[in-house]
Design an enzyme around this catalytic site. Structure first.
Site, mmCIF file in Angstrom:
data_model
loop_
_atom_site.group_PDB
_atom_site.id
_atom_site.type_symbol
_atom_site.label_atom_id
_atom_site.label_comp_id
_atom_site.label_asym_id
_atom_site.label_seq_id
_atom_site.Cartn_x
_atom_site.Cartn_y
_atom_site.Cartn_z
ATOM 1 N N ASP A 119 -2.517 6.673 4.781
ATOM 2 C CA ASP A 119 -2.161 8.005 5.242
ATOM 3 C C ASP A 119 -1.590 8.862 4.125
ATOM 4 O O ASP A 119 -1.065 8.349 3.134
ATOM 5 C CB ASP A 119 -1.102 7.917 6.347
ATOM 6 C CG ASP A 119 -1.588 7.133 7.550
ATOM 7 O OD1 ASP A 119 -1.793 5.918 7.415
ATOM 8 O OD2 ASP A 119 -1.755 7.743 8.614
ATOM 9 N N LYS A 120 -1.652 10.189 4.312
ATOM 10 C CA LYS A 120 -0.984 11.092 3.382
ATOM 11 C C LYS A 120 0.481 11.259 3.762
ATOM 12 O O LYS A 120 1.377 10.989 2.959
ATOM 13 C CB LYS A 120 -1.665 12.466 3.371
ATOM 14 C CG LYS A 120 -0.888 13.473 2.510
ATOM 15 C CD LYS A 120 -1.482 14.869 2.559
ATOM 16 C CE LYS A 120 -0.630 15.826 1.701
ATOM 17 N NZ LYS A 120 -1.148 17.206 1.719
#
Length: 622
Positions: free
Chosen positions: A340-341
């Protein structure tokens, strides 16, 4: 294009396996609220150091005298900015990874000595393979061509040629071809039987109209040397249209041999950053190229493994930054899975052609980019996607509150929900992030178009911009306006089970957690029951009844796989935590919703989604 509301409806209507009430809350309020740590194939968290994960600097021993090699100047992996600062590497062998920078006080002498050595090598070749008269005429011919170029005089008629005569020995011919091209990069050589003929390099002249003469000559020297794992970098450039022209020239003329990439310089905060174009040989060109007479014996490619910690950073942005700092390209990095960012993530990575020492040297520079590298060590090979056991999650859920019209204690609801999913598991859907979190186009639409061989539609869907003004969407908007694919590219920052029978079901031969469903592809079996009928109905609805799940234009085949219906979180634990900056008010089992958050930790197998597990716990879509 309108928002894909059908996707939202389909996702929000997915069913649950448990029947508890659940509760509301907010995830990913900040990156530190969502920590993801890969679990390697041995079941170890990749952020933990072990005896195997100890960084060691190995002392480089000098080569025996009988194997010592003459130092040779290597300008092939140095950018023009580095050359102007006289930071030039010296090479003691064939591997770029063994090179070290010279002390500052010795750099100028090193360059001068290296150039003199290079010129002496050319003289040795020409002196030994050409007679004095031919050598003199070659220099005169080269001077005439160069003079006409500098005077901007156009060559009229066929390009003038100069013959070096016949060289019967094949290895001597190869050596002479290379010597001429390296000394005179504005010339080319061609073979006619055993004769070597020299001509003007018109492609070099064309490139000189786009870049400086120094860059053009350096590029053609690099191209002729074909040194494995080497690269060439043009000067930094802020003009996007000019960079596009350089990309176009190199790819049009030499695209079957090399590839080009653009990298921003290390000033990410600038509105109009400098960008450099780096050229590198395609791997196939090296695997099949002929070995020259003086080429060094093949060396094993170096691989260095490490754990990457990043915070609130796209994985591909992180890889791009690492590539710039290490002087490689993004495809030299391999990893087991995407992360994920908006999170703090730890993941295993391997980089090719970089030593542990070089990686260790950039640690402090990465901190400015919210990145860290841990557990640096040498390994034998790259990583593959899926080469992990799973992921560990530490998640903080804030803004806790009951479902609407639920008067039961919130603490009781949380306990009930977590224990229920801990014991019964959750439906193993793909998380919505698997399909992209955009509002307009999701990746399943693109995949469907590809499977139906609707290539134009697939490309347009892929390049449909969202509303945000980031570089990728600006590039997509450019494509929407111009249909210029190359220009758009330059703007971008690349087990099966048994079929369960009625008898199996009646005899309770298999438990629900053993059941899998097919993920579409050419190599799977569909259930011979109502579930199988549902698959056929969906395929028919999307026009895929006869689809072979093979896409010839892309040379892409989709074999499919099987995915378990249910999954369980492992090692699940949780606790209610007080927000540090707020006075907490407690009344027995009552929870003050504004001051208390839930910290929940668990492990999931590979390709399982924490958001889907949380959805089952909370009975709440994200």
């Amino acid at each position: 294009m309108e928002e894909d509301t059908d996707f939202r409806i389909r996702f929000n209507s997915l069913c649950f396996i448990t029947d508890h009430v659940g509760f509301h809350g907010t995830i990913k309020s900040s990156p530190s609220d969502f920590v993801v740590i890969e679990i390697d194939e041995q079941g170890q968290l990749v952020n933990k150091a072990s005896d195997e994960h100890v960084y060691k600097v190995h002392k480089v021993l000098p080569e025996p005298n009988n194997l010592a090699k003459k130092p040779k100047l290597d300008l092939q992996n140095v950018s023009f900015e580095e050359r102007s600062n006289q930071e030039v590497k010296t090479s003691a062998g064939c591997s770029d990874d063994d090179q070290n920078y010279e002390p500052a006080s010795e750099k100028a002498d090193t360059i001068k000595d290296g150039i003199l050595r290079g010129e002496k090598e050319h003289l040795d070749v020409f002196g030994s393979l050409l007679d004095e008269k031919t050598n003199e005429l070659l220099n005169q011919y080269a001077g005439d061509i160069k003079e006409k170029w500098n005077s901007k005089t156009e060559l009229i008629g066929p390009s003038p040629e100069f013959s070096l005569g016949r060289i019967l020995d094949k290895n001597q011919r190869a050596t002479l071809h290379s010597a001429v091209r390296q000394k005179f990069p504005f010339l080319i050589t061609v073979g006619k039987n055993s004769e070597i003929v020299v001509k003007p390099n018109l492609e070099c002249k064309e490139l000189c109209h786009l870049v400086s003469e120094e860059e053009a000559f350096g590029f053609f020297k690099y191209l002729d040397a074909r040194k494995e794992n080497s690269k060439f970098t043009f000067k930094s450039d802020t003009d996007k249209e000019h960079r596009k022209a350089v990309h176009h020239f190199v790819n049009k003329k030499f695209g079957n041999l090399v590839e080009t990439k653009s990298f921003p310089e290390l000033n990410y905060g600038a509105d109009n950053p400098n960008v450099v174009i780096t050229v590198r040989f395609r791997e196939k060109a090296h695997k099949h190229k002929k070995r020259s007479l003086h080429e060094c014996p093949e060396r094993k490619v170096i691989h260095t493994a490490f754990t990457l910690r990043k915070e609130n950073l796209e994985m591909f942005e992180a890889v791009g930054f690492l590539a710039i700092k290490l002087g490689v390209i993004p495809s030299d990095f391999s990893y087991a899975g995407l992360k994920d960012k908006k999170a703090i993530t730890y993941q295993a990575m391997v980089v090719r052609k970089v030593t542990p020492e070089r990686l260790k040297n950039i640690e402090k520079e990465l901190e400015k980019k919210r990145m860290n590298i841990l557990n640096i060590r040498s390994v034998d090979d790259s990583l593959r996607l899926g080469q992990l056991k799973g992921n560990h999650f530490d998640i903080v859920i804030r803004n806790l509150k009951n479902q609407i019209n639920d008067s039961t204690s919130l603490r009781e609801r949380i306990l009930e929900a977590i224990e229920n999913v801990k014991n019964k598991g959750f439906v193993n859907y793909y998380g919505p992030q698997r399909f992209g979190m955009g509002r307009k186009v999701h990746t399943d639409q693109i995949g469907l178009a590809l499977l139906k061989s609707e290539m134009v539609k697939a490309v347009k869907l892929f390049l449909t911009p969202e509303d945000s003004d980031d570089p990728v969407n600006r590039a997509k908007k450019y494509f929407l306006q111009t249909d210029d694919a190359k220009g758009t590219l330059s703007l971008m920052p690349e087990f099966k089970v048994h079929l369960v029978t009625e008898e199996d079901e009646s005899a309770n031969t298999y438990a629900i957690h053993q059941v899998v469903l097919p993920v579409l592809g050419y190599n799977i079996q569909y259930p011979k029951n109502k579930v199988g009928q549902w698959y056929q109905e969906v395929l028919s609805r999307d026009g895929l009844q006869t689809c072979r799940f093979k896409i010839p234009p892309l040379k892409l085949n989709v074999p499919g796989c099987y995915r378990k219906i249910l999954k369980h979180p492992h090692n699940l634990s949780y606790q209610l935590i007080e927000d540090a900056d707020i006075d907490v008010k407690k009344d027995g089992s009552h929870i003050d919703e504004a001051t208390v958050s839930l910290l929940i930790s668990f492990d999931l197998d590979a390709s399982c989604y924490a958001t889907v597990c949380l959805r089952e716990i909370m009975k709440h879509d994200f």
